[in-house]
Design an enzyme around this catalytic site. Structure first.
Site, mmCIF file in Angstrom:
data_model
loop_
_atom_site.group_PDB
_atom_site.id
_atom_site.type_symbol
_atom_site.label_atom_id
_atom_site.label_comp_id
_atom_site.label_asym_id
_atom_site.label_seq_id
_atom_site.Cartn_x
_atom_site.Cartn_y
_atom_site.Cartn_z
ATOM 1 N N ASP A 146 41.283 43.099 38.871
ATOM 2 C CA ASP A 146 41.195 41.651 38.776
ATOM 3 C C ASP A 146 41.180 41.032 40.175
ATOM 4 O O ASP A 146 42.068 41.283 40.995
ATOM 5 C CB ASP A 146 42.389 41.122 37.976
ATOM 6 C CG ASP A 146 42.286 39.642 37.681
ATOM 7 O OD1 ASP A 146 41.351 39.263 36.953
ATOM 8 O OD2 ASP A 146 43.135 38.880 38.170
ATOM 9 N N GLU B 100 36.107 43.226 39.808
ATOM 10 C CA GLU B 100 35.811 41.938 39.166
ATOM 11 C C GLU B 100 35.804 40.882 40.262
ATOM 12 O O GLU B 100 36.802 40.212 40.525
ATOM 13 C CB GLU B 100 36.868 41.625 38.099
ATOM 14 C CG GLU B 100 36.540 40.412 37.244
ATOM 15 C CD GLU B 100 37.325 39.168 37.648
ATOM 16 O OE1 GLU B 100 36.984 38.083 37.150
ATOM 17 O OE2 GLU B 100 38.277 39.272 38.444
#
Length: 643
Positions: free
Chosen positions: A378, A407
């Site tokens: 993330d 990401e």
């Protein structure tokens, strides 16, 4: 600089930033190397690639061949996971130079007695290196070169291919020069070819209003398999913070029953090495991973380095967070977005070494305790680049199978740097590429520039964070088209599953975000639904697993189409035994017609038979340009080209 060598080696490719980073391959892929190698004067130059795996002691080598303008080329195959090193070595080959010069003199009818004596010395120098048969040949050559009575035989030997090949096989490398050492990192096949499905475990229950569990997720595994997905990705499965918990639709204040965002990690139930109690125990999660693996699915975890205000780290390691003058911790922000339920980790802490070690231990816990081999990371672009380079290298030392998906929807150079630091795959801008021109430009950049050596794209039409404007109409044709393009242009693809299959398209006004986002509440999905979209997605995924042509990305050639609302492209496997032609109507509302040019320079002359792997229809194309018509109800062809 004083250096007696006469060889210049320049422009060795591929390499990244002068060799600061490794290029990437998967097991059994080739590395095609080119370099400019030359010398002063007109002497014969030879060169080779030397390469070896990090666990090997002996260098292997492959000779380069000249192409044009002093450029040389060759390739080698990487057969094992891990790090390979390679470099170019070049030299003036005096034996071959002697043969070449003497041959020209012989053809000019010059008397070459002295040259033959010199040739005898070159033969003598390699006698101890050659095979028994080659030694017999060289002994005969030496005798002929030294005996004037055998002059004609000596000339014949001098001009022979046999002597040339022996000299080629056993070069004299006097004053050789070497390029800098470069590296290539080799991953398993999944690094290049993967098909991802994302859902929230807490929404896996069949009972309305009930929190899903890992056991519920096990029940859904056969459905994931049936749809052709091989990677099941879960948002964070850790305890969710209760302090500053977000309410529905990202509300600042949560109601009593609000479940919060899984990315607000940590509470009195534990932190990054714990599971949310309503999902189940660590043992339950291990059982899920094991069951998925038995069905051919790998479970990908979310590796999110942040903490809720009540994460144990905040109390136990306050030095790992940035405290403001008023005694509070600065929560995460990406103006105008605010994440009051998340406290970013302070990587500039004086205690950074212990911090790094702890974060490494977190990843290793899930790898070693639960057999997790894939992480979706993330927001990696909000953490230091060198931290990622260190962490990924440390994990791969012990566990080379572990893969990392970045990401990072951010600026290109930042995305590229993350890939160079070791991320296996990356999210991309495909989500926002809709027109033919945009897609051709972007895919050309990904597959034909330096990016092809280190940046592995993973195409996602949607994520829980992103409902792009292109999907907000809810038009079925758009969903069909976007998945087809993602799954056939890129060898790695993923969807935020149930929302995509059910054409969920209600958005926050003026934003590319889902209304009533599942990030902040439990959904009750119809897990038994089968519709046109699930059927087509399943078929495309099945074809991806059956055809090598769709299992890599850089083998992409765009084809000419005389309609700007249609796009066509050709893909193939390395052996050119699997040849596919994809054609897609980009207009979601109207049928389109076009003439498509066959890539004859790749496949050879027509006629060919093209068989649609989705519908089963086939056509005989006996011309360079051929007619197609595509309706929005099924806006694409996925043709196998056959003779």
């Amino acid at each position: 600089m004083q250096n007696q060598t006469r060889i210049i080696i320049e422009n060795v490719m591929p390499q990244l930033d002068g060799g600061s980073f490794y290029i990437k391959r998967i097991v059994n892929q080739k590395v095609i190397v080119t370099a400019d190698v030359f010398s002063d004067g007109h002497d014969v130059v030879e060169c080779c690639i030397k390469f070896k795996h990090e666990k090997e002691n002996k260098w292997k080598e492959v000779r380069l061949s000249p192409t044009q303008n002093d450029e040389w080329s060759a390739e080698f195959t990487v057969e094992k996971q891990g790090l390979y090193s390679y470099f170019i070595e070049g030299w003036v080959d005096y034996a071959l130079n002697w043969q070449h010069g003497t041959e020209r003199k012989i053809k000019d009818n010059q008397f070459v007695k002295s040259e033959l004596l010199e040739g005898a010395e070159y033969c003598q120098a390699i006698l101890k290196l050659v095979t028994k048969e080659e030694k017999t040949f060289l002994t005969k050559a030496i005798h002929a070169f030294q005996d004037e009575k055998l002059y004609d035989i000596a000339l014949e030997i001098t001009l022979s291919k046999e002597l040339h090949q022996i000299f080629k096989n056993y070069p004299t490398r006097t004053l050789a020069n070497q390029s800098a050492e470069l590296q290539v990192y080799v991953d398993r096949k999944k690094a290049l070819f993967s098909t991802w499905y994302e859902f929230f475990p807490r929404s896996a229950s069949n009972t309305p209003g009930k929190h899903g569990t890992f056991k519920d997720c096990e029940r859904l595994l056969p459905r994931v398999v049936e749809m052709g997905f091989d990677t099941l990705y879960f948002p964070p499965i850790h305890p969710i913070g209760e302090v500053n918990r977000k309410g529905k639709n990202n509300a600042t204040t949560a109601e009593k029953d609000d479940v919060g965002s899984p990315w607000g990690i940590g509470s009195h139930f534990g932190g990054h090495q714990s599971t949310h109690p309503e999902l189940g125990t660590i043992a339950d999660f291990k059982a899920l991973v094991k069951k998925a693996k038995s069905l051919g699915i790998e479970v990908a975890m979310d590796y999110a380095l942040q903490a809720a205000p009540d994460h144990p780290y905040v109390k136990d390691f306050p030095q790992w967070f940035k405290w403001r003058p008023d005694g509070t911790v600065q929560y995460a922000e990406n103006p105008p977005k605010k994440y009051q339920d998340i406290q970013p980790i302070y990587f500039e802490s004086n205690d950074w070494k212990n911090l790094w070690k702890e974060l490494l231990d977190v990843a290793l816990f899930w790898v070693e305790e639960c057999d997790v081999k894939v992480f979706r990371v993330d927001n990696p672009h909000t953490k230091p680049f060198y931290f990622w380079g260190w962490l990924i290298a440390e994990i791969k030392k012990k566990h080379p199978d572990v893969l990392f998906l970045a990401e990072a929807f951010t600026r290109p150079k930042i995305m590229h740097e993350l890939a160079k630091q070791g991320f296996t795959q990356s999210y991309t801008y495909f989500t926002w590429r809709n027109s033919k021109a945009e897609m051709i430009e972007y895919l050309t950049e990904l597959t034909q520039t330096e990016q092809k050596e280190f940046f592995r794209p993973n195409f996602w039409p949607n994520t829980p964070d992103i409902l792009p404007y292109s999907l907000q109409s809810g038009t079925e044709s758009v969903f069909l088209q976007k998945y087809f393009l993602a799954a056939t242009l890129s060898s790695s693809v993923g969807i935020y599953g149930p929302a995509y299959e059910l054409l969920v398209h209600q958005a926050m006004p003026g934003k590319e975000e889902y209304l009533n986002s599942e990030k902040y509440e439990i959904y009750q999905w119809d897990w038994e639904v089968k519709n046109k979209l699930t059927t087509i997605i399943s078929k495309i995924n099945q074809i991806r697993h059956q055809h090598e042509a769709l299992q890599q990305t850089n083998n992409l050639k765009f084809c000419m189409v005389d309609n700007e609302q249609m796009i066509a492209y050709y893909k193939y496997n390395d052996a050119k035994t699997d040849n596919l032609l994809m054609i897609c109507n980009l207009d979601p509302y109207y049928p389109k017609q076009a003439m498509v040019r066959l890539p004859l320079e790749e496949i050879g002359n027509q006629p060919v038979r093209v068989s649609d792997l989705i519908t089963g229809n086939s056509y005989l194309w006996d011309k360079e340009w051929n007619f197609v018509e595509l309706h929005p109800a099924l806006p694409f062809h996925l043709f196998k080209i056959e003779r």
